[in-house]
Design an enzyme around this catalytic site. Structure first.
Site, short mmCIF file in Angstrom:
data_model
loop_
_atom_site.label_atom_id
_atom_site.label_comp_id
_atom_site.label_asym_id
_atom_site.label_seq_id
_atom_site.Cartn_x
_atom_site.Cartn_y
_atom_site.Cartn_z
N GLY A 35 0.83 -1.21 0.00
CA GLY A 35 0.00 0.00 0.00
C GLY A 35 0.86 1.25 0.00
O GLY A 35 2.08 1.19 0.12
N ASP A 50 1.45 -4.32 11.22
CA ASP A 50 1.10 -5.55 10.51
C ASP A 50 -0.09 -6.22 11.19
O ASP A 50 -0.17 -6.22 12.42
CB ASP A 50 2.33 -6.46 10.63
N THR A 116 -12.39 -13.95 -2.87
CA THR A 116 -12.06 -13.86 -4.29
C THR A 116 -12.70 -14.95 -5.13
O THR A 116 -12.97 -16.05 -4.63
CB THR A 116 -10.52 -13.97 -4.45
N TYR A 140 -3.12 -18.98 -3.89
CA TYR A 140 -3.85 -17.76 -3.51
C TYR A 140 -5.31 -18.09 -3.21
O TYR A 140 -5.83 -17.75 -2.13
CB TYR A 140 -3.74 -16.72 -4.63
N PHE A 168 -14.64 -10.57 -8.14
CA PHE A 168 -14.08 -10.99 -9.42
C PHE A 168 -12.95 -9.99 -9.72
O PHE A 168 -12.24 -9.61 -8.81
CB PHE A 168 -15.20 -11.16 -10.45
N ASN A 169 -12.72 -9.54 -10.94
CA ASN A 169 -11.51 -8.74 -11.19
C ASN A 169 -11.72 -7.25 -10.91
O ASN A 169 -12.33 -6.55 -11.72
CB ASN A 169 -11.02 -8.96 -12.61
N ASP A 285 -3.89 -19.94 -14.02
CA ASP A 285 -5.00 -19.15 -14.57
C ASP A 285 -6.17 -20.04 -15.03
O ASP A 285 -6.02 -20.81 -15.97
CB ASP A 285 -4.53 -18.36 -15.80
N1 UFG Z 1 -2.94 -11.34 -18.39
C1 UFG Z 1 -2.20 -11.32 -19.57
N2 UFG Z 1 -1.04 -10.59 -19.60
C2 UFG Z 1 -0.59 -9.90 -18.53
C3 UFG Z 1 -1.34 -9.93 -17.32
C4 UFG Z 1 -2.50 -10.66 -17.30
O1 UFG Z 1 -2.59 -11.93 -20.55
O2 UFG Z 1 0.49 -9.29 -18.63
C5 UFG Z 1 -4.17 -12.11 -18.36
C6 UFG Z 1 -4.16 -13.19 -17.28
O3 UFG Z 1 -3.58 -14.37 -17.78
C7 UFG Z 1 -5.65 -13.31 -16.96
C8 UFG Z 1 -6.19 -11.90 -17.21
O4 UFG Z 1 -5.22 -11.24 -18.01
O5 UFG Z 1 -6.25 -14.17 -17.87
C9 UFG Z 1 -6.36 -11.12 -15.94
O6 UFG Z 1 -5.17 -11.23 -15.20
P1 UFG Z 1 -4.88 -10.34 -13.90
O7 UFG Z 1 -3.49 -10.68 -13.47
O8 UFG Z 1 -5.21 -8.92 -14.17
O9 UFG Z 1 -5.95 -10.86 -12.85
P2 UFG Z 1 -6.28 -12.35 -12.38
O10 UFG Z 1 -7.52 -12.79 -13.10
O11 UFG Z 1 -5.10 -13.24 -12.43
O12 UFG Z 1 -6.56 -12.16 -10.84
C10 UFG Z 1 -7.40 -11.13 -10.35
C11 UFG Z 1 -6.89 -10.76 -8.97
C12 UFG Z 1 -7.06 -11.90 -8.06
C13 UFG Z 1 -8.48 -12.43 -8.13
C14 UFG Z 1 -8.92 -12.72 -9.51
C15 UFG Z 1 -10.38 -13.10 -9.52
O13 UFG Z 1 -5.52 -10.37 -9.02
O14 UFG Z 1 -6.77 -11.45 -6.77
O15 UFG Z 1 -8.72 -11.57 -10.30
O16 UFG Z 1 -10.88 -13.28 -10.79
F1 UFG Z 1 -8.57 -13.58 -7.44
#
Ligand code: UFG
Length: 328
Positions: A35, A50, A116, A140, A168-169, A285
């Protein structure tokens, strides 16, 4: 007084702002590892510490008359959790257990927990409901599910009242442009695409285009951080009004967008062209995570108001206004 742990982080700082805008008193506990001090609203009290520190927790619970706790202080990167699971079980599970135990010691019984969609993992369901099988495929997601189970056990044994919110995201930023998404290192899709469009990164790599989806890239449900924040306010109000003592809600828009569609929308909003590479899949993923959030809409009258275009507009606004700070 509401204690917000992780109130200097991305989602926590947006919730803190909204709580204060709603006239609530807030104290933030944050160790500032991910943060930012400048993300904490000046109207809130702040203790640097913490959630795993019994000393910091004692200090807070003795000093303030805390009625409720909102918990945003977690490690939250899917990819990192696969490589370093110990960090996730320590920061997320063990530290939350310390927090909850201290809450019980001081008789603080209201808890809003950031969970999540990663707790669901792989599913055949078109839309994920709260009843969808919990089958996390990365540490996670497993760490968050373990906390959910601890919270539910504390509810039965010690009458902890709780709302678990499965996000979700989370994406976007406060329209003010003052707070937004700023991780270091950044791993999330939307900020990475925007950084490429701003010339701060040479390219953006799509992690896999061989998924079983309409264009081969992963599908996610992106939800504006302020819509998430509003759901926290409604959840706490309902808990304090005794409308229920325990709930689990999904928080998403119910619309799935592929990685390629996100890149396209970022290009449209910014009127710039991204340099897109195709890479391998990222381990951990799931191919598709899209929410059915009917229950919170029905029960708490929650209405997400920002569509994908607004989410990306606000993120673009934040990133282009704060380029120097985000780079640091
Ligand atoms: N992605 C890419 N390239 C990148 C980064 C991400 O293709 O450089 C893809 C990932 O593979 C994924 C999508 O974009 O398919 C979204 O990725 P993010 O890293 O933005 O987010 P995540 O879906 O991995 O995870 C996020 C949060 C988690 C949460 C999840 C719930 O970070 O905490 O959404 O859906 F659990």
């Amino acid at each position: 007084m509401i204690l917000v742990v992780g109130g200097a982080g991305y989602i926590g700082s947006h919730v803190v702002k909204k709580l204060l805008d709603n006239g609530k008193n807030v104290v933030v506990l944050d160790n500032l590892t991910t943060g930012h001090r400048k993300s904490i609203d000046a109207r809130a009290d702040f203790l640097e510490g913490d959630i795993g520190s019994k000393k910091s927790l004692d200090e807070l619970f003795l000093k303030y008359d805390i009625e409720s706790v909102m918990h945003f202080a977690a490690s939250s990167l899917v990819g990192e959790s696969v490589k370093n699971p110990a960090k996730y079980y320590e920061n997320n599970v063990s530290n939350t257990l310390t927090l909850l135990t201290k809450m019980m010691e001081y008789n603080v019984k209201n808890f809003i927990f950031s969970s999540t969609a990663a707790t669901y993992g792989l599913t055949e369901d078109e839309l994920i409901t709260e009843e969808t099988t919990l089958n996390p495929i990365n540490p996670y997601g497993r760490s968050k599910l373990m906390i959910e189970q601890i919270v539910q056990d504390f509810h039965v044994a010690y009458q902890l009242n709780y709302v678990i919110l499965r996000y979700f995201n989370a994406a976007g930023a406060d329209p003010s442009g003052i707070i937004g998404e700023n991780h270091d290192p950044e791993t999330h899709l939307i900020p990475l695409v925007l950084k490429n469009l701003l010339g701060e990164r040479e390219s953006i790599t799509i992690f896999g285009e061989d998924y079983d989806t309409f264009d081969g890239t992963c599908i996610r449900d992106y939800i504006h951080v302020n819509d998430l924040a509003e759901a926290h306010i409604l959840s706490l109000e309902a808990l304090l009004a005794n409308r229920f003592k325990s709930k689990v809600y999904n928080l998403g828009n119910g619309n799935g967008y592929s990685v390629k569609e996100i890149v396209d929308m970022c290009e449209r909003v910014s009127s710039r062209k991204a340099n897109v590479l195709i890479g391998d899949r990222r381990s951990g993923d799931p191919s598709k995570l899209v929410a059915d959030a009917t229950i919170i809409k029905k029960e708490l009258n929650w209405k997400p108001v920002f569509n994908l275009e607004k989410i990306i507009e606000h993120a673009w606004n934040y990133h282009s206004q704060n380029q120097e700070m985000i780079k640091q």
